[in-house]
Write a protein that holds these residues in place. Sequence first.
Motif, PDB file in Angstrom:
ATOM      1  N   GLY A  16       0.820  -1.206   0.000  1.00 21.19           N
ATOM      2  CA  GLY A  16       0.000   0.000   0.000  1.00 21.19           C
ATOM      3  C   GLY A  16       0.849   1.250   0.000  1.00 21.19           C
ATOM      4  N   ALA A  17       1.946   1.242   0.739  1.00 17.34           N
ATOM      5  CA  ALA A  17       2.813   2.409   0.808  1.00 17.34           C
ATOM      6  C   ALA A  17       3.538   2.633  -0.516  1.00 17.34           C
ATOM      7  N   VAL A  18       3.873   1.560  -1.206  1.00 19.90           N
ATOM      8  CA  VAL A  18       4.579   1.673  -2.470  1.00 19.90           C
ATOM      9  C   VAL A  18       3.699   2.322  -3.532  1.00 19.90           C
ATOM     10  N   SER A  19       2.393   2.105  -3.473  1.00 21.25           N
ATOM     11  CA  SER A  19       1.508   2.617  -4.505  1.00 21.25           C
ATOM     12  C   SER A  19       0.961   4.010  -4.200  1.00 21.25           C
ATOM     13  N   CYS A  55      -2.181   9.560  -0.403  1.00 21.36           N
ATOM     14  CA  CYS A  55      -3.245   8.990  -1.241  1.00 21.36           C
ATOM     15  C   CYS A  55      -2.984   7.569  -1.730  1.00 21.36           C
ATOM     16  N   PRO A  56      -2.792   6.604  -0.860  1.00 19.66           N
ATOM     17  CA  PRO A  56      -2.570   5.243  -1.338  1.00 19.66           C
ATOM     18  C   PRO A  56      -3.778   4.652  -2.062  1.00 19.66           C
ATOM     19  N   GLY A  70      -7.280  15.234  -9.042  1.00 19.06           N
ATOM     20  CA  GLY A  70      -7.589  13.894  -8.574  1.00 19.06           C
ATOM     21  C   GLY A  70      -6.377  13.007  -8.767  1.00 19.06           C
ATOM     22  N   LEU A  71      -6.042  12.235  -7.763  1.00 17.87           N
ATOM     23  CA  LEU A  71      -4.914  11.313  -7.838  1.00 17.87           C
ATOM     24  C   LEU A  71      -5.407   9.885  -7.622  1.00 17.87           C
ATOM     25  N   GLN A  72      -4.816   8.950  -8.374  1.00 18.95           N
ATOM     26  CA  GLN A  72      -5.159   7.542  -8.216  1.00 18.95           C
ATOM     27  C   GLN A  72      -4.306   6.884  -7.143  1.00 18.95           C
ATOM     28  N   GLY A  73      -3.128   7.449  -6.875  1.00 18.64           N
ATOM     29  CA  GLY A  73      -2.248   6.887  -5.851  1.00 18.64           C
ATOM     30  C   GLY A  73      -0.943   6.381  -6.393  1.00 18.64           C
TER      31      GLY A  73
END
Length: 87
Positions: A16-19, A55-56, A70-73
Amino acid sequence: MKTFVIALLSGVLAAGAVSAATVTNKDGETAVLVVVEGESRMEVAIGSGATEMICPSGCFVTTPSGDRIGLQGDENVEIVNGSAIVK
């Protein structure tokens, strides 16, 4: 079994942190971003030259200049003159 569950959860948290989106502040002063994820709203202060991961799971971000993106992560974002440049 307990060790396996702990290892599995650690892997999920690390993934999750990587993305998460990476935001780097290229301005000479601290940039305060307003981050909205679902029903949650928070302010994130990023010091001059600093990088933060946000924003993960995707979110909306308002920059110091008032831009809303807007960000997807999985994006790399630079703050330049208070505005966001998404790469």
